[in-house]
Design an enzyme around this catalytic site. Structure first.
Site, mmCIF file in Angstrom:
data_model
loop_
_atom_site.group_PDB
_atom_site.id
_atom_site.type_symbol
_atom_site.label_atom_id
_atom_site.label_comp_id
_atom_site.label_asym_id
_atom_site.label_seq_id
_atom_site.Cartn_x
_atom_site.Cartn_y
_atom_site.Cartn_z
ATOM 1 N N ASP A 1 0.819 -1.222 0.000
ATOM 2 C CA ASP A 1 0.000 0.000 0.000
ATOM 3 C C ASP A 1 0.850 1.269 0.000
ATOM 4 O O ASP A 1 0.336 2.352 -0.263
ATOM 5 C CB ASP A 1 -0.911 0.025 1.229
ATOM 6 C CG ASP A 1 -2.083 -0.931 1.097
ATOM 7 O OD1 ASP A 1 -2.208 -1.563 0.046
ATOM 8 O OD2 ASP A 1 -2.871 -1.048 2.067
ATOM 9 N N MET B 1 -6.230 -2.478 -4.479
ATOM 10 C CA MET B 1 -5.967 -2.419 -3.043
ATOM 11 C C MET B 1 -5.558 -1.007 -2.614
ATOM 12 O O MET B 1 -5.180 -0.179 -3.433
ATOM 13 C CB MET B 1 -4.896 -3.436 -2.665
ATOM 14 C CG MET B 1 -5.445 -4.850 -2.586
ATOM 15 S SD MET B 1 -4.203 -6.032 -2.052
ATOM 16 C CE MET B 1 -5.244 -7.467 -1.769
HETATM 17 O O1 LIG Z 1 -4.867 -10.473 2.732
HETATM 18 P P1 LIG Z 1 -5.969 -9.823 3.488
HETATM 19 O O2 LIG Z 1 -6.016 -10.212 4.899
HETATM 20 O O3 LIG Z 1 -7.279 -9.992 2.767
HETATM 21 O O4 LIG Z 1 -5.647 -8.262 3.534
HETATM 22 C C1 LIG Z 1 -5.919 -7.389 2.499
HETATM 23 C C2 LIG Z 1 -5.250 -6.077 2.763
HETATM 24 O O5 LIG Z 1 -3.845 -6.219 2.810
HETATM 25 C C3 LIG Z 1 -3.245 -5.398 1.825
HETATM 26 O O6 LIG Z 1 -3.176 -6.124 0.607
HETATM 27 C C4 LIG Z 1 -1.817 -5.161 2.150
HETATM 28 O O7 LIG Z 1 -1.498 -4.132 2.931
HETATM 29 P P2 LIG Z 1 0.029 -3.929 3.275
HETATM 30 O O8 LIG Z 1 0.864 -4.232 2.103
HETATM 31 O O9 LIG Z 1 0.066 -2.508 3.732
HETATM 32 O O10 LIG Z 1 0.363 -4.889 4.353
HETATM 33 C C5 LIG Z 1 -4.244 -4.245 1.670
HETATM 34 O O11 LIG Z 1 -4.090 -3.523 0.480
HETATM 35 C C6 LIG Z 1 -5.543 -5.025 1.734
HETATM 36 O O12 LIG Z 1 -6.609 -4.242 2.155
#
Ligand SMILES: O=P(O)(O)OC[C@H]1O[C@](O)(COP(=O)(O)O)[C@@H](O)[C@@H]1O
Ligand SMILES: Nc1ncnc2c1ncn2[C@@H]1O[C@H](COP(=O)(O)OP(=O)(O)O)[C@@H](O)[C@H]1O
Ligand SMILES: [Mg+2]
Length: 366
Positions: free
Chosen positions: A142, A184
């Site tokens: 992100d 995302m």
């Molecule tokens: O894999 P999960 O638990 O569904 O999480 C999804 C979330 O993690 C992310 O892919 C990653 O966030 P980070 O890279 O900041 O850790 C977000 O964009 C998304 O909302």
């Protein structure tokens, strides 16, 4: 002068991210060259806790040699259950931090290198407060960590989304359609903004700029009225309209995770646009975890490798409670606190947004 560490442990926490394996490889290669043993902790820090099914294993240069370009993390990861608020079924969360520290001590771990985002670095900080020597390595697709100029994984995600937009354009052109792509970005619109510019989007909706569906519809009609027969809209999953809420979707929790996560913003935006201009033919694609998986770009491998090497250098210098941080052209160290202090969001009045507007991109905000 503290004595050099003899044994390091490395863990990867939070959501997986292209480049994690490049960090692991770099840490192992640099540490072994300095005569330091490396233990890999599986599934976040779960490998240091009894009864989780995860364990700790020695990592050798031979073992990590082939993982440089592999997505995910060979150690496994978790973005559920902090060791300080451990959940067993329905029982109230319990603090297993001291158990973790005792296990690390029993294993002779001198320094923990903890690779992760804001949540993981909050865990690093608490472990440091309880006496452990921790060096954090920032990761997030992100790009919302403020303590570093850039994070690996973000560039890879932007490339995947841009490729998706190129594909959506050809079908949009063929069918005279408006294609909506949900990407995302929970609290920050970096992926949407970078890929939207690189992929030629007409509208980009981000959490930092609440939009009005009427303005989005108006700007789309303007684009379509100017001789174009199709349009591309990029929607960050965490965006909301003025006075509105973000969208959630239900997920199977596996017993410990949340039962709903962000999702559905693309479909919601499609419905909002259709309510204003029913004559538009719209299709929605949600890219989801495709943008988090797979091979890291060359630049993300480079960045991740440098962060890994510098984490070991910091350990050799006797630093503790620091985060390795990209500050081009160098990798430096900053206090760990900075990783959790403030989220890096898109500046709605910044140059990047201004340049996007300069390209005629609408944010649906005015
Ligand atoms: O894999 P999960 O638990 O569904 O999480 C999804 C979330 O993690 C992310 O892919 C990653 O966030 P980070 O890279 O900041 O850790 C977000 O964009 C998304 O909302
Ligand atoms: N090493 C770890 N061990 C166990 N749980 C972790 C670990 N790192 C992170 N977590 C869990 O994942 C959550 C999110 O971590 P974070 O690093 O911010 O990743 P993401 O941004 O992908 O969610 C944390 O709040 C914590 O509950
Ligand atoms: Mg996080």
């Amino acid at each position: 002068m503290p004595s050099p560490p003899r044994k390091l442990a490395i863990a990867t926490g939070g959501g997986d991210c292209p480049g994690l394996n490049a960090v692991i490889r770099a840490v192992v290669l640099r540490a072994h060259a300095a005569g330091i043993e490396v233990l890999g902790v599986e599934d976040g820090l779960n490998g240091l806790l009894e009864g989780t099914g995860a364990t700790v294993r020695a990592l050798t240069p031979i073992e990590v040699a082939p993982i440089l370009g592999r997505g995910g993390t060979v150690l496994g990861t978790t973005n559920r259950c902090s060791p300080f608020a451990w959940r067993d079924g329905k029982a109230p969360p319990r603090d297993r931090g001291d158990e973790l520290l005792a296990r690390a001590q029993a294993l002779g771990i001198d320094v923990l290198i903890n690779v992760g985002g804001d949540g993981s670095q909050a865990i690093s900080l608490e472990l440091a407060r309880r006496g452990m020597t921790v060096i954090g390595v920032p990761k997030t697709i992100d790009n919302d960590l403020d303590a570093t100029v850039e994070t690996f994984g973000f560039g890879t995600a932007v490339q995947v989304v841009t490729d998706a937009l190129d594909r959506l354009r050809t079908t949009a052109e063929s069918h005279d359609r408006t294609m909506i792509l949900e990407v995302m970005g929970r609290h920050a619109g970096w992926i949407a903004l970078h890929s939207g510019i690189a992929g030629g989007a007409d509208v980009i909706l981000i959490p930092e700029l609440p939009y009005s569906p009427v303005h989005v519809a108006r700007d789309l009609m303007r684009t379509l009225g100017a001789g174009r027969h199709f349009a591309l809209v990029v929607v960050a999953e965490g965006c909301a309209c003025v006075g509105g809420e973000v969208s959630h979707k239900a997920v199977a929790s596996g017993g410990i995770g949340p039962s709903s996560i962000l999702g559905g913003a693309g479909q919601r935006v499609a419905e909002e646009i259709a309510a204003v201009v029913p004559e538009l033919e719209l299709r929605v694609t949600a890219l989801g975890h495709i943008q988090r998986g797979g091979t890291p770009t060359a630049y993300d491998r480079l960045l991740a490798s440098r962060l890994g090497v510098e984490a070991v250098e910091a350990a050799l210098r006797g630093e503790r409670s620091v985060l390795v941080s990209s500050q081009p052209p160098d990798i430096k160290t900053v206090p760990l606190e900075l990783a959790v202090k403030k989220m890096r969001a898109v500046d709605p009045r910044g140059q990047l947004v201004a340049h996007a507007r300069g390209l005629g991109i609408s944010f649906g905000d005015a």
